[in-house]
Design a protein around this motif. Structure first.
Motif, PDB file in Angstrom:
ATOM      1  N   GLU A  28       2.180 -10.166   1.361  1.00  0.00           N
ATOM      2  CA  GLU A  28       1.272 -10.028   0.222  1.00  0.00           C
ATOM      3  C   GLU A  28       0.129 -11.044   0.316  1.00  0.00           C
ATOM      4  O   GLU A  28      -1.032 -10.725   0.048  1.00  0.00           O
ATOM      5  CB  GLU A  28       2.074 -10.200  -1.075  1.00  0.00           C
ATOM      6  CG  GLU A  28       1.278 -10.120  -2.350  1.00  0.00           C
ATOM      7  CD  GLU A  28       0.598  -8.781  -2.599  1.00  0.00           C
ATOM      8  OE1 GLU A  28       1.047  -7.746  -2.058  1.00  0.00           O
ATOM      9  OE2 GLU A  28      -0.410  -8.789  -3.307  1.00  0.00           O
TER      10      GLU A  28
ATOM     11  N   PHE B  36      -2.268  -9.679   2.618  1.00  0.00           N
ATOM     12  CA  PHE B  36      -3.080  -8.600   2.036  1.00  0.00           C
ATOM     13  C   PHE B  36      -4.136  -9.148   1.082  1.00  0.00           C
ATOM     14  O   PHE B  36      -5.272  -8.638   1.033  1.00  0.00           O
ATOM     15  CB  PHE B  36      -2.219  -7.546   1.322  1.00  0.00           C
ATOM     16  CG  PHE B  36      -3.106  -6.504   0.686  1.00  0.00           C
ATOM     17  CD1 PHE B  36      -3.834  -5.620   1.491  1.00  0.00           C
ATOM     18  CD2 PHE B  36      -3.290  -6.457  -0.680  1.00  0.00           C
ATOM     19  CE1 PHE B  36      -4.717  -4.697   0.925  1.00  0.00           C
ATOM     20  CE2 PHE B  36      -4.173  -5.539  -1.253  1.00  0.00           C
ATOM     21  CZ  PHE B  36      -4.882  -4.661  -0.448  1.00  0.00           C
TER      22      PHE B  36
ATOM     23  N   LEU C  82      -1.705  -1.354   5.604  1.00  0.00           N
ATOM     24  CA  LEU C  82      -2.536  -1.331   4.381  1.00  0.00           C
ATOM     25  C   LEU C  82      -3.879  -2.028   4.635  1.00  0.00           C
ATOM     26  O   LEU C  82      -4.944  -1.501   4.288  1.00  0.00           O
ATOM     27  CB  LEU C  82      -1.779  -2.006   3.230  1.00  0.00           C
ATOM     28  CG  LEU C  82      -2.507  -2.053   1.892  1.00  0.00           C
ATOM     29  CD1 LEU C  82      -2.772  -0.654   1.337  1.00  0.00           C
ATOM     30  CD2 LEU C  82      -1.700  -2.874   0.874  1.00  0.00           C
TER      31      LEU C  82
ATOM     32  N   ALA D  96      -5.621   0.288  -5.450  1.00  0.00           N
ATOM     33  CA  ALA D  96      -4.725  -0.868  -5.303  1.00  0.00           C
ATOM     34  C   ALA D  96      -4.561  -1.612  -6.631  1.00  0.00           C
ATOM     35  O   ALA D  96      -3.441  -1.949  -7.043  1.00  0.00           O
ATOM     36  CB  ALA D  96      -5.282  -1.815  -4.235  1.00  0.00           C
ATOM     37  N   GLU D  97      -5.677  -1.848  -7.302  1.00  0.00           N
ATOM     38  CA  GLU D  97      -5.633  -2.657  -8.529  1.00  0.00           C
ATOM     39  C   GLU D  97      -5.027  -1.872  -9.696  1.00  0.00           C
ATOM     40  O   GLU D  97      -4.287  -2.417 -10.502  1.00  0.00           O
ATOM     41  CB  GLU D  97      -7.041  -3.145  -8.903  1.00  0.00           C
ATOM     42  CG  GLU D  97      -7.793  -3.863  -7.810  1.00  0.00           C
ATOM     43  CD  GLU D  97      -7.109  -5.102  -7.248  1.00  0.00           C
ATOM     44  OE1 GLU D  97      -5.919  -5.028  -6.891  1.00  0.00           O
ATOM     45  OE2 GLU D  97      -7.779  -6.139  -7.124  1.00  0.00           O
TER      46      GLU D  97
ATOM     47  N   TYR E 283      -1.272  -1.986  -9.467  1.00  0.00           N
ATOM     48  CA  TYR E 283      -0.684  -3.237  -9.968  1.00  0.00           C
ATOM     49  C   TYR E 283      -0.813  -3.348 -11.480  1.00  0.00           C
ATOM     50  O   TYR E 283       0.113  -3.798 -12.157  1.00  0.00           O
ATOM     51  CB  TYR E 283      -1.278  -4.450  -9.221  1.00  0.00           C
ATOM     52  CG  TYR E 283      -0.444  -4.776  -7.996  1.00  0.00           C
ATOM     53  CD1 TYR E 283      -0.274  -3.826  -6.989  1.00  0.00           C
ATOM     54  CD2 TYR E 283       0.224  -5.984  -7.862  1.00  0.00           C
ATOM     55  CE1 TYR E 283       0.530  -4.089  -5.872  1.00  0.00           C
ATOM     56  CE2 TYR E 283       1.028  -6.255  -6.754  1.00  0.00           C
ATOM     57  CZ  TYR E 283       1.172  -5.309  -5.774  1.00  0.00           C
ATOM     58  OH  TYR E 283       1.982  -5.565  -4.676  1.00  0.00           O
TER      59      TYR E 283
ATOM     60  N   GLU F  82      -0.101   1.836   0.221  1.00  0.00           N
ATOM     61  CA  GLU F  82       0.579   0.887  -0.675  1.00  0.00           C
ATOM     62  C   GLU F  82       2.098   1.121  -0.632  1.00  0.00           C
ATOM     63  O   GLU F  82       2.875   0.172  -0.603  1.00  0.00           O
ATOM     64  CB  GLU F  82       0.076   1.032  -2.120  1.00  0.00           C
ATOM     65  CG  GLU F  82      -1.317   0.493  -2.372  1.00  0.00           C
ATOM     66  CD  GLU F  82      -1.332  -1.015  -2.657  1.00  0.00           C
ATOM     67  OE1 GLU F  82      -0.262  -1.624  -2.815  1.00  0.00           O
ATOM     68  OE2 GLU F  82      -2.439  -1.578  -2.693  1.00  0.00           O
TER      69      GLU F  82
ATOM     70  N   PHE G 287       3.478  -0.200   2.557  1.00  0.00           N
ATOM     71  CA  PHE G 287       3.443  -1.667   2.495  1.00  0.00           C
ATOM     72  C   PHE G 287       4.653  -2.188   1.702  1.00  0.00           C
ATOM     73  O   PHE G 287       5.364  -3.100   2.145  1.00  0.00           O
ATOM     74  CB  PHE G 287       2.130  -2.097   1.826  1.00  0.00           C
ATOM     75  CG  PHE G 287       1.994  -3.570   1.582  1.00  0.00           C
ATOM     76  CD1 PHE G 287       1.418  -4.395   2.537  1.00  0.00           C
ATOM     77  CD2 PHE G 287       2.433  -4.148   0.399  1.00  0.00           C
ATOM     78  CE1 PHE G 287       1.283  -5.758   2.316  1.00  0.00           C
ATOM     79  CE2 PHE G 287       2.301  -5.508   0.166  1.00  0.00           C
ATOM     80  CZ  PHE G 287       1.732  -6.314   1.136  1.00  0.00           C
TER      81      PHE G 287
HETATM   82  C1  NSP Z   1      -0.348  -4.752  -1.916  1.00  0.00           C
HETATM   83  C2  NSP Z   1      -1.143  -5.075  -3.126  1.00  0.00           C
HETATM   84  N1  NSP Z   1      -1.837  -4.093  -3.741  1.00  0.00           N
HETATM   85  C3  NSP Z   1      -2.578  -4.412  -4.841  1.00  0.00           C
HETATM   86  C4  NSP Z   1      -2.612  -5.645  -5.322  1.00  0.00           C
HETATM   87  C5  NSP Z   1      -3.383  -5.952  -6.583  1.00  0.00           C
HETATM   88  N2  NSP Z   1      -4.343  -6.945  -6.379  1.00  0.00           N
HETATM   89  C6  NSP Z   1      -1.930  -6.580  -4.675  1.00  0.00           C
HETATM   90  N3  NSP Z   1      -1.936  -7.852  -5.113  1.00  0.00           N
HETATM   91  N4  NSP Z   1      -1.170  -6.313  -3.557  1.00  0.00           N
END
Ligand code: NSP
Length: 217
Positions: free
Chosen positions: A51, A54, A117, A140-141, A144, A208, A211
């Protein structure tokens, strides 16, 4: 609210069209276990490692967004998001890794699967520029925002580092960053079709999932 579908713009249509993919990506094993407070310490140690990598990729992608930004306001919004990644989020990893009780032992297969990713979003940014960057980062955001907001609504005991990571994605400035990305998607020119946005968005969600599954390999 940052995660509402109200507003009727392109991002609202996109989130509605990708609703099933978003829900499925939020239900993968790792995110389910983090929500339930049941994640294995070695699994979280591996997650912290991939993470953090990433988040570095995300910072680079936002640098590309600053470069490609069509307006001053776009530059400012991405610069704010980039600032959070290189301050609050980077500090989270230093602190969480130092206190976490298990070591991160990543198999080559796990590294490869998690690295997909970053490869994907960097390739999308290089090949398709600003529209693909804001759409992929919104995927992605928004993922989360969705799972962390739902997790904070549950009365569950979690390790403090896990709880902190979840809370960080359910409050400002993160929620403002998601709202900003939605506004950028809303403002994309009409020649970028809705179908194209949906492709970029769902392709990012598929990466995602890979990942998040990688830490079990
Ligand atoms: C894998 C991943 N995807 C999204 C996010 C949201 N910033 C994150 N922190 N990490």
């Amino acid at each position: 609210m940052a995660d509402s579908l109200s507003g009727g713009g392109r991002s609202a249509r996109l989130l509605a069209a990708a609703g099933d993919d978003l829900a499925a990506a939020a239900r993968v094993r790792l995110l389910t276990e983090l929500t339930a407070g049941s994640v294995d310490p070695e699994v979280y140690a591996r997650y912290l490692r991939v993470e953090e990598e990433f988040v570095h990729t995300a910072a680079r992608v936002l640098g590309a967004a600053v470069w490609d930004a069509p307006r001053w306001e776009s530059t400012v919004g991405h610069a704010r998001s980039l600032f959070s990644l290189v301050t609050e989020q980077r500090e989270y990893f230093a602190h969480a890794r130092a206190q976490w009780p298990a070591a991160a032992d990543l198999s080559p297969a796990a590294r490869r699967a998690a690295g997909g990713l970053s490869e994907h979003v960097l390739r999308a940014a290089a090949d398709h520029g600003y529209p693909a960057i804001v759409t992929s980062m919104l995927a992605a955001e928004q993922l989360y925002l969705t799972w962390c907001t739902a997790a904070t609504g549950r009365d569950v005991r979690r390790e403090p580092a896990v709880q902190e990571w979840i809370e960080l994605h359910a409050r400002a400035p993160f929620t403002d960053q998601v709202a900003f990305l939605r506004a950028e998607v809303d403002a994309l020119p009409g020649e970028v079709s809705d179908a194209r946005l949906l492709d970029w968005f769902t392709a990012m969600l598929a990466e995602e999932c890979r990942f998040h599954d990688a830490v079990f390999r």
